[in-house]
Design a protein around this motif. Sequence first.
Motif, PDB file in Angstrom:
ATOM      1  N   UNK A  85       0.833  -1.208   0.000  1.00 12.61           N
ATOM      2  CA  UNK A  85       0.000   0.000   0.000  1.00 12.61           C
ATOM      3  C   UNK A  85       0.866   1.256   0.000  1.00 12.61           C
ATOM      4  N   UNK A  86       0.265   2.339  -0.486  1.00 14.11           N
ATOM      5  CA  UNK A  86       0.872   3.660  -0.352  1.00 14.11           C
ATOM      6  C   UNK A  86       0.242   4.282   0.886  1.00 14.11           C
ATOM      7  N   UNK A  87       1.063   4.657   1.837  1.00 19.38           N
ATOM      8  CA  UNK A  87       0.509   5.116   3.115  1.00 19.38           C
ATOM      9  C   UNK A  87       1.254   6.340   3.626  1.00 19.38           C
ATOM     10  N   UNK A  88       0.585   7.073   4.487  1.00 17.67           N
ATOM     11  CA  UNK A  88       1.256   8.071   5.317  1.00 17.67           C
ATOM     12  C   UNK A  88       1.611   7.374   6.626  1.00 17.67           C
ATOM     13  N   UNK A  89       2.523   7.973   7.370  1.00 15.32           N
ATOM     14  CA  UNK A  89       3.019   7.317   8.589  1.00 15.32           C
ATOM     15  C   UNK A  89       3.018   8.323   9.732  1.00 15.32           C
ATOM     16  N   UNK A  90       2.225   8.057  10.755  1.00 18.18           N
ATOM     17  CA  UNK A  90       2.146   8.957  11.901  1.00 18.18           C
ATOM     18  C   UNK A  90       2.805   8.319  13.118  1.00 18.18           C
ATOM     19  N   UNK A  91       3.643   9.106  13.796  1.00 20.40           N
ATOM     20  CA  UNK A  91       4.365   8.629  14.982  1.00 20.40           C
ATOM     21  C   UNK A  91       3.737   9.230  16.231  1.00 20.40           C
ATOM     22  N   UNK A  92       3.196   8.387  17.094  1.00 19.02           N
ATOM     23  CA  UNK A  92       2.607   8.873  18.343  1.00 19.02           C
ATOM     24  C   UNK A  92       3.681   8.898  19.443  1.00 19.02           C
ATOM     25  N   UNK A  93       3.415   9.691  20.477  1.00 18.65           N
ATOM     26  CA  UNK A  93       4.367   9.773  21.583  1.00 18.65           C
ATOM     27  C   UNK A  93       3.935   8.854  22.729  1.00 18.65           C
ATOM     28  N   UNK A  94       4.907   8.485  23.539  1.00 24.49           N
ATOM     29  CA  UNK A  94       4.641   7.693  24.744  1.00 24.49           C
ATOM     30  C   UNK A  94       4.731   6.203  24.479  1.00 24.49           C
ATOM     31  N   UNK A  95       5.294   5.498  25.446  1.00 23.31           N
ATOM     32  CA  UNK A  95       5.369   4.041  25.364  1.00 23.31           C
ATOM     33  C   UNK A  95       5.481   3.491  26.781  1.00 23.31           C
ATOM     34  N   UNK A  96       4.830   2.381  27.023  1.00 18.98           N
ATOM     35  CA  UNK A  96       4.886   1.739  28.345  1.00 18.98           C
ATOM     36  C   UNK A  96       6.067   0.765  28.449  1.00 18.98           C
ATOM     37  N   UNK A  97       6.792   0.545  27.369  1.00 21.39           N
ATOM     38  CA  UNK A  97       8.011  -0.270  27.410  1.00 21.39           C
ATOM     39  C   UNK A  97       9.240   0.657  27.413  1.00 21.39           C
ATOM     40  N   UNK A  98      10.374   0.087  27.788  1.00 19.42           N
ATOM     41  CA  UNK A  98      11.645   0.807  27.737  1.00 19.42           C
ATOM     42  C   UNK A  98      12.699  -0.121  27.135  1.00 19.42           C
ATOM     43  N   UNK A  99      12.383  -0.650  25.960  1.00 17.58           N
ATOM     44  CA  UNK A  99      13.322  -1.576  25.310  1.00 17.58           C
ATOM     45  C   UNK A  99      14.700  -0.908  25.263  1.00 17.58           C
ATOM     46  N   UNK A 155      12.535  -3.928  28.929  1.00 16.83           N
ATOM     47  CA  UNK A 155      13.032  -2.964  29.918  1.00 16.83           C
ATOM     48  C   UNK A 155      12.070  -2.684  31.055  1.00 16.83           C
ATOM     49  N   UNK A 156      10.978  -3.417  31.113  1.00 10.45           N
ATOM     50  CA  UNK A 156       9.969  -3.280  32.181  1.00 10.45           C
ATOM     51  C   UNK A 156       9.400  -4.676  32.435  1.00 10.45           C
ATOM     52  N   UNK A 157       8.655  -4.804  33.535  1.00 10.08           N
ATOM     53  CA  UNK A 157       7.957  -6.082  33.729  1.00 10.08           C
ATOM     54  C   UNK A 157       6.789  -6.157  32.742  1.00 10.08           C
ATOM     55  N   UNK A 158       6.703  -7.261  32.039  1.00 12.20           N
ATOM     56  CA  UNK A 158       5.649  -7.420  31.023  1.00 12.20           C
ATOM     57  C   UNK A 158       4.689  -8.522  31.457  1.00 12.20           C
ATOM     58  N   UNK A 159       3.404  -8.227  31.329  1.00 10.76           N
ATOM     59  CA  UNK A 159       2.364  -9.209  31.610  1.00 10.76           C
ATOM     60  C   UNK A 159       2.263 -10.138  30.394  1.00 10.76           C
ATOM     61  N   UNK A 160       2.844 -11.318  30.504  1.00 10.67           N
ATOM     62  CA  UNK A 160       2.882 -12.216  29.349  1.00 10.67           C
ATOM     63  C   UNK A 160       1.493 -12.718  28.968  1.00 10.67           C
ATOM     64  N   UNK A 161       0.570 -12.724  29.943  1.00  9.52           N
ATOM     65  CA  UNK A 161      -0.799 -13.129  29.601  1.00  9.52           C
ATOM     66  C   UNK A 161      -1.408 -12.119  28.620  1.00  9.52           C
ATOM     67  N   UNK A 162      -1.075 -10.840  28.810  1.00 11.09           N
ATOM     68  CA  UNK A 162      -1.582  -9.806  27.892  1.00 11.09           C
ATOM     69  C   UNK A 162      -0.962  -9.985  26.498  1.00 11.09           C
ATOM     70  N   UNK A 163       0.322 -10.275  26.483  1.00 13.56           N
ATOM     71  CA  UNK A 163       0.999 -10.481  25.184  1.00 13.56           C
ATOM     72  C   UNK A 163       0.363 -11.668  24.456  1.00 13.56           C
ATOM     73  N   UNK A 164       0.151 -12.748  25.182  1.00 11.92           N
ATOM     74  CA  UNK A 164      -0.431 -13.954  24.573  1.00 11.92           C
ATOM     75  C   UNK A 164      -1.846 -13.666  24.083  1.00 11.92           C
ATOM     76  N   UNK A 165      -2.581 -12.896  24.859  1.00 12.77           N
ATOM     77  CA  UNK A 165      -3.954 -12.579  24.457  1.00 12.77           C
ATOM     78  C   UNK A 165      -3.959 -11.737  23.179  1.00 12.77           C
ATOM     79  N   UNK A 166      -3.047 -10.772  23.098  1.00 13.04           N
ATOM     80  CA  UNK A 166      -2.951  -9.973  21.869  1.00 13.04           C
ATOM     81  C   UNK A 166      -2.610 -10.860  20.676  1.00 13.04           C
ATOM     82  N   UNK A 167      -1.676 -11.767  20.881  1.00 11.69           N
ATOM     83  CA  UNK A 167      -1.268 -12.653  19.778  1.00 11.69           C
ATOM     84  C   UNK A 167      -2.475 -13.452  19.272  1.00 11.69           C
ATOM     85  N   UNK A 168      -3.243 -14.029  20.207  1.00 15.76           N
ATOM     86  CA  UNK A 168      -4.394 -14.843  19.785  1.00 15.76           C
ATOM     87  C   UNK A 168      -5.433 -13.980  19.081  1.00 15.76           C
TER      88      UNK A 168
END
Length: 233
Positions: free
Chosen positions: A17-31, A137-150
Amino acid sequence: MDIAYLLSTTLIDYPGKVAALGFTTGCNFRCPFCHNCELVLPEKIKKLKLIPENEVLYFLRERRGFLDGLVITGGEPTVQPGLFRFIEKVKGLGLLVKLDTNGSWPEVLEELLDAHLLDYIAMDLKGPAARYDEMAGVHVDMAAITRSIRLIIERAPDYEFRTTTAPTITAKDIKEAVSLIAGAKRYYLQQFVVPPDKDLVDPAWNQKTALPERELRALWEGIKGNFTEGGVR
Ligand code: SF4
């Protein structure tokens, strides 16, 4: 909706696709290997001049004959309280929406999927479960990650998972990580490249080494049977 940068056209961030790209601020991770510090660290975000949402929408309205869609990336877009309402407006312009996410907020993904507001989701897979906290870089709730994946595998109109092969990530880590996305159709190994003018969230990670491209290609050969599409990029 806090958008710091808007790239008028990208041919590579939304497959086909031809797209525009918008960058939002803020993140709950600190990779620690993240090179988007200015979009992640509050003290750097403070120095950014945000683009008013109306300007972003005006730009998209004027370009909608040329653009197929908008890619919303970050930062982590799902931390934005105005995300749902903003995407509704973008969809109202007749544009496709691709969302890039770290997958830590499945509730947000579910709400957007319920409302048919997403056309493509790209979710980062940071590493194997045992190293997720370290790589994020932070504690991650792996149940949330798994739920997103599914949710993504079962309900997204189209999607990909991808891993930035950050310093210290090994071939064994990748083989373990892909077990988290069993049944996914598309997966990419992304080479770790730091643009010359960018700092890492943890500058000490500049000294660590990442797998070279030839090793990534060999690794892909070993795992590609799990997916119908994907590769190294
Ligand atoms: S790489 Fe990590 S810290 Fe950087 S924006 Fe993505 S999730 Fe956030």
